[in-house]
Design a protein around this motif. Structure first.
Motif, PDB file in Angstrom:
ATOM      1  N   MET A 243       7.981  26.845 -37.359  1.00 18.35           N
ATOM      2  CA  MET A 243       9.260  27.486 -37.611  1.00 18.35           C
ATOM      3  C   MET A 243       9.774  28.088 -36.309  1.00 18.35           C
ATOM      4  SD  MET A 243      11.259  27.983 -40.195  1.00 18.35           S
ATOM      5  CE  MET A 243      10.038  27.500 -41.387  1.00 18.35           C
ATOM      6  N   THR A 244      11.032  27.861 -36.034  1.00 19.65           N
ATOM      7  CA  THR A 244      11.644  28.416 -34.832  1.00 19.65           C
ATOM      8  C   THR A 244      12.538  29.583 -35.227  1.00 19.65           C
ATOM      9  OG1 THR A 244      11.631  26.252 -33.788  1.00 19.65           O
ATOM     10  CG2 THR A 244      13.060  27.909 -32.819  1.00 19.65           C
ATOM     11  N   TRP A 245      12.071  30.782 -34.900  1.00 26.30           N
ATOM     12  CA  TRP A 245      12.835  31.998 -35.188  1.00 26.30           C
ATOM     13  C   TRP A 245      13.618  32.399 -33.951  1.00 26.30           C
ATOM     14  CZ3 TRP A 245      13.326  33.216 -40.066  1.00 26.30           C
ATOM     15  CH2 TRP A 245      12.331  32.875 -40.971  1.00 26.30           C
ATOM     16  N   ASP A 246      14.750  33.056 -34.168  1.00 30.90           N
ATOM     17  CA  ASP A 246      15.586  33.508 -33.052  1.00 30.90           C
ATOM     18  C   ASP A 246      14.872  34.544 -32.187  1.00 30.90           C
ATOM     19  OD1 ASP A 246      17.626  31.860 -33.933  1.00 30.90           O
ATOM     20  OD2 ASP A 246      18.719  33.460 -34.955  1.00 30.90           O
ATOM     21  N   LEU A 247      14.069  35.392 -32.818  1.00 32.23           N
ATOM     22  CA  LEU A 247      13.310  36.428 -32.128  1.00 32.23           C
ATOM     23  C   LEU A 247      11.868  36.353 -32.603  1.00 32.23           C
ATOM     24  CD1 LEU A 247      15.840  39.381 -32.578  1.00 32.23           C
ATOM     25  CD2 LEU A 247      15.398  38.109 -30.465  1.00 32.23           C
ATOM     26  N   PRO A 248      10.919  36.840 -31.811  1.00 30.36           N
ATOM     27  CA  PRO A 248       9.525  36.793 -32.242  1.00 30.36           C
ATOM     28  C   PRO A 248       9.210  37.785 -33.363  1.00 30.36           C
ATOM     29  CG  PRO A 248       9.712  37.626 -29.974  1.00 30.36           C
ATOM     30  CD  PRO A 248      11.094  37.332 -30.452  1.00 30.36           C
ATOM     31  N   ASP A 249       8.180  37.479 -34.105  1.00 29.41           N
ATOM     32  CA  ASP A 249       7.574  38.376 -35.110  1.00 29.41           C
ATOM     33  C   ASP A 249       8.541  38.917 -36.152  1.00 29.41           C
ATOM     34  OD1 ASP A 249       5.092  38.101 -33.746  1.00 29.41           O
ATOM     35  OD2 ASP A 249       5.742  39.636 -32.325  1.00 29.41           O
ATOM     36  N   PRO A 250       9.249  38.051 -36.883  1.00 25.96           N
ATOM     37  CA  PRO A 250      10.117  38.566 -37.938  1.00 25.96           C
ATOM     38  C   PRO A 250       9.306  39.056 -39.135  1.00 25.96           C
ATOM     39  CG  PRO A 250      10.010  36.191 -38.080  1.00 25.96           C
ATOM     40  CD  PRO A 250       9.239  36.591 -36.840  1.00 25.96           C
TER      41      PRO A 250
ATOM     42  N   LEU B  69      18.132  32.852 -41.919  1.00 25.09           N
ATOM     43  CA  LEU B  69      17.681  32.125 -43.098  1.00 25.09           C
ATOM     44  C   LEU B  69      17.390  30.690 -42.685  1.00 25.09           C
ATOM     45  CD1 LEU B  69      17.244  32.122 -46.215  1.00 25.09           C
ATOM     46  CD2 LEU B  69      19.634  31.364 -46.408  1.00 25.09           C
ATOM     47  N   VAL B  70      16.155  30.242 -42.966  1.00 28.43           N
ATOM     48  CA  VAL B  70      15.695  28.928 -42.522  1.00 28.43           C
ATOM     49  C   VAL B  70      15.196  28.124 -43.717  1.00 28.43           C
ATOM     50  CG1 VAL B  70      13.993  27.749 -41.063  1.00 28.43           C
ATOM     51  CG2 VAL B  70      15.069  29.848 -40.261  1.00 28.43           C
ATOM     52  N   ARG B  71      15.465  26.823 -43.668  1.00 30.20           N
ATOM     53  CA  ARG B  71      14.904  25.895 -44.648  1.00 30.20           C
ATOM     54  C   ARG B  71      13.697  25.220 -43.987  1.00 30.20           C
ATOM     55  NH1 ARG B  71      19.405  22.775 -46.663  1.00 30.20           N
ATOM     56  NH2 ARG B  71      19.342  21.734 -44.645  1.00 30.20           N
ATOM     57  N   PRO B  72      12.471  25.609 -44.383  1.00 30.04           N
ATOM     58  CA  PRO B  72      11.275  25.076 -43.729  1.00 30.04           C
ATOM     59  C   PRO B  72      11.144  23.550 -43.792  1.00 30.04           C
ATOM     60  CG  PRO B  72      10.704  26.994 -45.030  1.00 30.04           C
ATOM     61  CD  PRO B  72      12.121  26.646 -45.362  1.00 30.04           C
ATOM     62  N   ALA B  73      11.690  22.912 -44.818  1.00 29.72           N
ATOM     63  CA  ALA B  73      11.543  21.465 -44.969  1.00 29.72           C
ATOM     64  C   ALA B  73      12.060  20.699 -43.754  1.00 29.72           C
ATOM     65  CB  ALA B  73      12.263  20.995 -46.239  1.00 29.72           C
ATOM     66  N   ASP B  74      13.147  21.200 -43.143  1.00 26.32           N
ATOM     67  CA  ASP B  74      13.684  20.525 -41.962  1.00 26.32           C
ATOM     68  C   ASP B  74      13.880  21.462 -40.766  1.00 26.32           C
ATOM     69  OD1 ASP B  74      15.914  21.963 -42.768  1.00 26.32           O
ATOM     70  OD2 ASP B  74      17.134  20.209 -43.239  1.00 26.32           O
ATOM     71  N   GLY B  75      13.519  22.744 -40.934  1.00 28.68           N
ATOM     72  CA  GLY B  75      13.631  23.709 -39.839  1.00 28.68           C
ATOM     73  C   GLY B  75      15.052  24.157 -39.546  1.00 28.68           C
ATOM     74  N   LEU B  76      16.000  23.783 -40.397  1.00 32.39           N
ATOM     75  CA  LEU B  76      17.401  24.105 -40.155  1.00 32.39           C
ATOM     76  C   LEU B  76      17.691  25.576 -40.477  1.00 32.39           C
ATOM     77  CD1 LEU B  76      20.159  22.841 -39.364  1.00 32.39           C
ATOM     78  CD2 LEU B  76      20.548  22.489 -41.809  1.00 32.39           C
ATOM     79  N   THR B  77      18.416  26.232 -39.579  1.00 33.89           N
ATOM     80  CA  THR B  77      18.895  27.585 -39.839  1.00 33.89           C
ATOM     81  C   THR B  77      20.180  27.494 -40.652  1.00 33.89           C
ATOM     82  OG1 THR B  77      17.890  28.532 -37.854  1.00 33.89           O
ATOM     83  CG2 THR B  77      19.781  29.704 -38.768  1.00 33.89           C
ATOM     84  N   LEU B  78      20.172  28.121 -41.831  1.00 34.13           N
ATOM     85  CA  LEU B  78      21.317  28.076 -42.735  1.00 34.13           C
ATOM     86  C   LEU B  78      22.264  29.250 -42.545  1.00 34.13           C
ATOM     87  CD1 LEU B  78      19.487  27.107 -46.053  1.00 34.13           C
ATOM     88  CD2 LEU B  78      20.328  25.607 -44.232  1.00 34.13           C
ATOM     89  N   LEU B  79      21.744  30.366 -42.030  1.00 31.30           N
ATOM     90  CA  LEU B  79      22.530  31.592 -41.924  1.00 31.30           C
ATOM     91  C   LEU B  79      21.967  32.461 -40.815  1.00 31.30           C
ATOM     92  CD1 LEU B  79      23.648  33.984 -44.694  1.00 31.30           C
ATOM     93  CD2 LEU B  79      21.936  34.787 -43.112  1.00 31.30           C
ATOM     94  N   ARG B  80      22.867  33.136 -40.135  1.00 29.38           N
ATOM     95  CA  ARG B  80      22.510  34.235 -39.232  1.00 29.38           C
ATOM     96  C   ARG B  80      23.410  35.403 -39.617  1.00 29.38           C
ATOM     97  NH1 ARG B  80      21.899  29.911 -35.470  1.00 29.38           N
ATOM     98  NH2 ARG B  80      19.756  29.881 -34.684  1.00 29.38           N
ATOM     99  N   ALA B  81      22.841  36.593 -39.597  1.00 31.01           N
ATOM    100  CA  ALA B  81      23.625  37.762 -39.988  1.00 31.01           C
ATOM    101  C   ALA B  81      23.163  38.986 -39.211  1.00 31.01           C
ATOM    102  CB  ALA B  81      23.489  38.013 -41.491  1.00 31.01           C
ATOM    103  N   ARG B  82      24.058  39.945 -39.159  1.00 30.23           N
ATOM    104  CA  ARG B  82      23.749  41.258 -38.586  1.00 30.23           C
ATOM    105  C   ARG B  82      24.358  42.297 -39.519  1.00 30.23           C
ATOM    106  NH1 ARG B  82      22.741  42.811 -32.827  1.00 30.23           N
ATOM    107  NH2 ARG B  82      22.900  45.065 -32.737  1.00 30.23           N
ATOM    108  N   THR B  83      23.559  43.277 -39.882  1.00 28.45           N
ATOM    109  CA  THR B  83      24.007  44.331 -40.784  1.00 28.45           C
ATOM    110  C   THR B  83      23.828  45.672 -40.107  1.00 28.45           C
ATOM    111  OG1 THR B  83      23.418  43.024 -42.730  1.00 28.45           O
ATOM    112  CG2 THR B  83      23.646  45.390 -43.046  1.00 28.45           C
TER     113      THR B  83
END
Length: 144
Positions: free
Chosen positions: A1-8, A100-114
């Protein structure tokens, strides 16, 4: 899984039939529910659950969402939502990022900041974070 930042902090999600809108994919409002669920579970993991909020007469309330919907999610798909606390003035405001990531293909579906602000539960007014918030959320704060 490729996360935008480490250790989510990560939660697993499953797209249910009730999440699907008339266009055949997960409704945008459902994504907001998932953001809240992920943030809340992370807070609980940090020892800041509803009982602690009530004891301290404080809570972190959402004042702003910025959401980029990048791709659709469909019924039956397994997803992973990651979050990081990325900014805090340790007085009143705190920001979280989400992916938000879909592990089946590694696609990021959403990025958000709150952005959250600390409020006094008894009045609903902004109030300085108690030491327990500074300590608990501060431990999770990503340091640049």
């Amino acid at each position: 899984m490729t996360w935008d930042l480490p250790d989510p902090f990560v939660i697993d999600l499953m797209v249910a039939a009730d999440d699907i809108d008339g266009l055949g994919h997960a409704n945008n409002a459902v994504y907001v529910t998932w953001l809240e669920r992920c943030a809340w579970r992370h807070s609980q993991r940090l020892g800041l659950d509803l009982a602690e909020y009530r004891r301290l007469d404080r809570a972190m309330a959402v004042v702003r969402h910025e959401i980029d919907y990048l791709a659709s999610a469909y019924e039956g798909e397994a997803l992973e939502m990651g979050t990081w606390i990325v900014e805090s003035d340790q007085r009143l405001k705190m920001d979280r990022c989400f992916q938000l990531v879909r592990p089946a293909d590694g696609l990021t579906l959403l990025r958000a900041r709150t952005t959250f602000v600390c409020i006094e539960l008894s009045t609903g007014r902004p109030k300085r974070m108690p030491p327990e918030f500074v300590e608990g959320y501060g431990k999770a704060l990503r340091r640049a």
